[in-house]
Design an enzyme around this catalytic site. Structure first.
Site, PDB file in Angstrom:
ATOM      1  N   TYR A 208      29.189   2.021  27.699  1.00  0.00           N
ATOM      2  CA  TYR A 208      29.848   3.047  26.891  1.00  0.00           C
ATOM      3  C   TYR A 208      29.018   3.477  25.682  1.00  0.00           C
ATOM      4  O   TYR A 208      29.539   4.115  24.766  1.00  0.00           O
ATOM      5  CB  TYR A 208      31.201   2.535  26.401  1.00  0.00           C
ATOM      6  CG  TYR A 208      32.102   2.049  27.512  1.00  0.00           C
ATOM      7  CD1 TYR A 208      32.441   2.875  28.578  1.00  0.00           C
ATOM      8  CD2 TYR A 208      32.611   0.747  27.515  1.00  0.00           C
ATOM      9  CE1 TYR A 208      33.261   2.438  29.606  1.00  0.00           C
ATOM     10  CE2 TYR A 208      33.433   0.291  28.534  1.00  0.00           C
ATOM     11  CZ  TYR A 208      33.757   1.146  29.580  1.00  0.00           C
ATOM     12  OH  TYR A 208      34.567   0.702  30.594  1.00  0.00           O
TER      13      TYR A 208
ATOM     14  N   ASN B  95      15.017 -16.289   5.971  1.00  0.00           N
ATOM     15  CA  ASN B  95      16.226 -16.775   6.667  1.00  0.00           C
ATOM     16  C   ASN B  95      17.477 -16.464   5.852  1.00  0.00           C
ATOM     17  O   ASN B  95      18.465 -17.185   5.897  1.00  0.00           O
ATOM     18  CB  ASN B  95      16.132 -18.279   6.960  1.00  0.00           C
ATOM     19  CG  ASN B  95      17.115 -18.713   8.028  1.00  0.00           C
ATOM     20  OD1 ASN B  95      17.472 -17.943   8.917  1.00  0.00           O
ATOM     21  ND2 ASN B  95      17.600 -19.950   7.932  1.00  0.00           N
ATOM     22  N   HIS B  96      17.413 -15.378   5.090  1.00  0.00           N
ATOM     23  CA  HIS B  96      18.536 -14.941   4.263  1.00  0.00           C
ATOM     24  C   HIS B  96      18.494 -13.422   4.217  1.00  0.00           C
ATOM     25  O   HIS B  96      17.555 -12.835   3.666  1.00  0.00           O
ATOM     26  CB  HIS B  96      18.421 -15.527   2.857  1.00  0.00           C
ATOM     27  CG  HIS B  96      19.684 -15.427   2.058  1.00  0.00           C
ATOM     28  ND1 HIS B  96      20.154 -14.225   1.557  1.00  0.00           N
ATOM     29  CD2 HIS B  96      20.591 -16.377   1.666  1.00  0.00           C
ATOM     30  CE1 HIS B  96      21.284 -14.440   0.893  1.00  0.00           C
ATOM     31  NE2 HIS B  96      21.566 -15.734   0.948  1.00  0.00           N
TER      32      HIS B  96
ATOM     33  N   HIS C 160      65.964   1.381  30.787  1.00  0.00           N
ATOM     34  CA  HIS C 160      65.955   0.210  31.665  1.00  0.00           C
ATOM     35  C   HIS C 160      65.483   0.584  33.077  1.00  0.00           C
ATOM     36  O   HIS C 160      65.836  -0.082  34.059  1.00  0.00           O
ATOM     37  CB  HIS C 160      67.336  -0.457  31.739  1.00  0.00           C
ATOM     38  CG  HIS C 160      67.926  -0.756  30.400  1.00  0.00           C
ATOM     39  ND1 HIS C 160      67.539  -1.834  29.645  1.00  0.00           N
ATOM     40  CD2 HIS C 160      68.853  -0.086  29.672  1.00  0.00           C
ATOM     41  CE1 HIS C 160      68.208  -1.829  28.501  1.00  0.00           C
ATOM     42  NE2 HIS C 160      69.007  -0.781  28.492  1.00  0.00           N
TER      43      HIS C 160
ATOM     44  N   SER D  29      39.167   6.082  44.949  1.00  0.00           N
ATOM     45  CA  SER D  29      39.221   4.810  45.664  1.00  0.00           C
ATOM     46  C   SER D  29      38.077   4.761  46.657  1.00  0.00           C
ATOM     47  O   SER D  29      37.712   5.778  47.256  1.00  0.00           O
ATOM     48  CB  SER D  29      40.561   4.674  46.392  1.00  0.00           C
ATOM     49  OG  SER D  29      40.521   3.594  47.310  1.00  0.00           O
ATOM     50  N   SER D  30      37.520   3.560  46.848  1.00  0.00           N
ATOM     51  CA  SER D  30      36.407   3.422  47.784  1.00  0.00           C
ATOM     52  C   SER D  30      36.865   3.531  49.228  1.00  0.00           C
ATOM     53  O   SER D  30      36.045   3.717  50.137  1.00  0.00           O
ATOM     54  CB  SER D  30      35.701   2.075  47.559  1.00  0.00           C
ATOM     55  OG  SER D  30      36.602   1.008  47.808  1.00  0.00           O
TER      56      SER D  30
ATOM     57  N   LYS E 279      43.285   9.489  46.676  1.00  0.00           N
ATOM     58  CA  LYS E 279      43.749   9.002  45.375  1.00  0.00           C
ATOM     59  C   LYS E 279      43.110   9.730  44.187  1.00  0.00           C
ATOM     60  O   LYS E 279      41.902   9.977  44.157  1.00  0.00           O
ATOM     61  CB  LYS E 279      43.483   7.497  45.245  1.00  0.00           C
ATOM     62  CG  LYS E 279      44.251   6.658  46.256  1.00  0.00           C
ATOM     63  CD  LYS E 279      44.200   5.182  45.903  1.00  0.00           C
ATOM     64  CE  LYS E 279      45.100   4.874  44.733  1.00  0.00           C
ATOM     65  NZ  LYS E 279      45.089   3.438  44.401  1.00  0.00           N
ATOM     66  N   VAL E 280      43.965  10.072  43.201  1.00  0.00           N
ATOM     67  CA  VAL E 280      43.524  10.567  41.898  1.00  0.00           C
ATOM     68  C   VAL E 280      44.186   9.657  40.873  1.00  0.00           C
ATOM     69  O   VAL E 280      45.340   9.864  40.497  1.00  0.00           O
ATOM     70  CB  VAL E 280      43.939  12.039  41.673  1.00  0.00           C
ATOM     71  CG1 VAL E 280      43.353  12.538  40.353  1.00  0.00           C
ATOM     72  CG2 VAL E 280      43.492  12.915  42.830  1.00  0.00           C
TER      73      VAL E 280
ATOM     74  N   THR F  62      30.432 -14.507   9.663  1.00  0.00           N
ATOM     75  CA  THR F  62      30.166 -14.245  11.084  1.00  0.00           C
ATOM     76  C   THR F  62      31.270 -13.397  11.705  1.00  0.00           C
ATOM     77  O   THR F  62      31.021 -12.573  12.587  1.00  0.00           O
ATOM     78  CB  THR F  62      29.982 -15.568  11.849  1.00  0.00           C
ATOM     79  OG1 THR F  62      29.515 -15.286  13.165  1.00  0.00           O
ATOM     80  CG2 THR F  62      31.284 -16.367  11.935  1.00  0.00           C
ATOM     81  N   VAL F  63      32.493 -13.565  11.214  1.00  0.00           N
ATOM     82  CA  VAL F  63      33.601 -12.772  11.740  1.00  0.00           C
ATOM     83  C   VAL F  63      33.452 -11.303  11.335  1.00  0.00           C
ATOM     84  O   VAL F  63      33.677 -10.393  12.133  1.00  0.00           O
ATOM     85  CB  VAL F  63      34.949 -13.342  11.243  1.00  0.00           C
ATOM     86  CG1 VAL F  63      36.094 -12.414  11.599  1.00  0.00           C
ATOM     87  CG2 VAL F  63      35.189 -14.717  11.851  1.00  0.00           C
TER      88      VAL F  63
END
Length: 459
Positions: free
Chosen positions: A16, A89-90, A170, A299-300, A305-306, A345-346
């Site tokens: 992507y 390393n910084h 429902h 579909s293969s 199918k769409v 790191t997050v």
């Protein structure tokens, strides 16, 4: 370092990649480096204007040169910083050294080089850089993506305001609505969600290693460092950062505003998950057709199918985005004592979370633009569901005090195939005014839509 997209570990930079070109310069590590340079330069220039004898105001030429480092920052510059990082390393120290390296052959700047990163902890640079990234990512990618969806849905709500549609509560037949009204419902929800996203203030702190200006005051004890930091944070770009000042923190900015932002984006995403599933269902019922694209295969093995793949892709990527956004909002405000490194790191994944959201918005818009309303299918569904008129009939009966109105209609409609003729016979036998009998007899499932059309048109 450039790698073929087919070798990328993340599909955001692989399959992507082309769809996320707007986000990549902002939320990538290159974008992070760019903002760090911006913050360091803004702090440096502000220090020169603080009135210190040891650091005289910079000349116009020096200021223009420094701002040019920010304006013209390139991927080659990021690569040069990464090369320095191999030794340090910084990463923040590498940015500092790179800026100082740009002072060569410029005596004015070389003389003041020790004021680069003066009294700063790495988090003074990082937290403000993240805020700048998030603001740009939100304002340039996330909000425009959502705005396009809101605009398209509003257009559809108005266009289909009068097109009746059978409701399903429902999963069972229920009081009719219109296609436009169902889309209008989502427009209103999304508008509120977008306002919450846009309303989040981006905060920044520049107060030293544990939030107390310790180092700053050791150099100039009588200087108002808090006011100075506020000015740098809140002064508009390019001489400041244009953020909201955070006066209280430990070593790191508390990240509460980030949690607020990520929760707000996740809320908008959840609304789109809801609509993605509904439209998927409407396509399955035949309410919507999808425009064909030459050469595309659904579909293969099944040539007919769409598939509603764009809404499926949107739903999947919205789920991935929300999983990351919710982890970010739960984790980032938590730090052991005055700081631990788990946030660092997050935070490197904020672009991933926003990337999946942006990708989902693109897929969703693609899906919306393929839809064509199938009014014949909508009308046929309504014409096969006369039982929905049990509601207005029993409501009018109750208006005139007919005892057991609800129960009588339940007896003749619940679980049964109901015809127009059967309902008309029931209406003819009611002890209510003839005008109301005539009005009820004139009703069809397609006309029993209440204020749906009006509500859709005014959204």
């Amino acid at each position: 370092m450039s790698l073929p997209t087919i070798t990328a570990l993340s599909p955001l930079d692989g399959r992507y990649a082309a769809k996320l070109s707007a986000l990549r310069p902002i939320m990538s590590e290159h974008g992070y480096m760019h903002r760090r340079v911006q913050v360091e330069v803004a702090w440096f220039i502000a220090l020169s204007d603080a009135g210190f004898d040891e650091f005289k105001p910079l000349t116009t030429g020096a200021r223009a040169y420094l701002l040019g480092l920010v304006k013209n920052f390139s991927e080659a510059d990021s690569a040069a910083i990464k090369e320095i990082e191999k030794t340090t390393n910084h990463d923040v120290k590498a940015v500092e050294y790179w800026i100082k390296s740009k002072f060569e052959a410029r005596p004015e700047l070389q003389k003041a080089a020790e004021f680069v990163h003066f009294a700063c902890t790495s988090e003074d640079i990082n937290n403000t850089s993240h805020a700048l990234q998030l603001r740009s990512g939100r304002d340039q990618v996330i909000l425009p993506g959502l705005d396009r969806i809101v605009l398209k849905l509003r257009e559809m709500a108005h266009a289909y305001a009068d097109v009746p549609m059978l409701s399903r509560t429902h999963g069972q037949t229920a009081s009719p609505t219109t296609v436009g009204k169902e889309l209008a419902n989502v427009v209103v929800r999304l508008q509120a969600a977008v306002e919450r996203i846009a309303g989040v203030k981006m905060l920044g702190k520049m107060n030293g290693a544990v939030g107390n200006y310790n180092a700053h005051l050791s150099a100039w004890p009588d200087f108002d460092w808090e006011a100075f930091s506020r000015k740098v944070v809140e002064t508009p770009e390019p001489l400041g950062l244009g953020l909201t000042f955070q006066p209280y923190s430990i070593q790191i900015e508390p990240h509460d505003y980030m949690a607020e932002l990520f929760d707000a984006i996740a809320r908008a995403n959840t609304i789109l998950v809801d609509l993605s599933r509904d439209i998927w269902g409407y396509v399955s019922l035949g309410y919507f057709k999808q425009r064909l694209k030459a050469g595309e295969i659904g579909s293969s093995t099944m040539p007919h199918k769409v598939n509603p793949i764009d809404f499926e892709n949107a739903e999947g990527n919205l789920g991935l985005a929300n999983a990351l956004l919710r982890h970010l909002s739960e984790k980032l405000p938590v730090s052991r004592w005055q700081r631990d490194l788990t946030d660092s790191t997050v935070l490197r994944n904020i672009g991933v979370a926003m990337g999946y959201a942006a990708l989902a918005y693109t897929s969703f818009m693609t899906g919306l633009n393929k839809l064509e309303l199938n009014e014949e299918a909508l009308a046929a569904d309504l014409d096969a569901s006369w039982e929905v008129l049990a509601e207005p009939i029993q409501t009018v009966m109750r208006r005139y005090g007919v005892q057991g109105a609800y129960e009588k209609l339940k007896e003749v409609t619940r679980g049964k195939t109901v015809t127009a003729e059967a309902l008309h016979a029931l209406i003819d036998g009611l002890e209510i005014p003839q005008a109301d009998k005539d009005r009820l007899r004139a009703m069809t499932p397609g006309s029993y839509i209440g204020k749906a059309a009006e509500l859709a048109r005014r959204v």
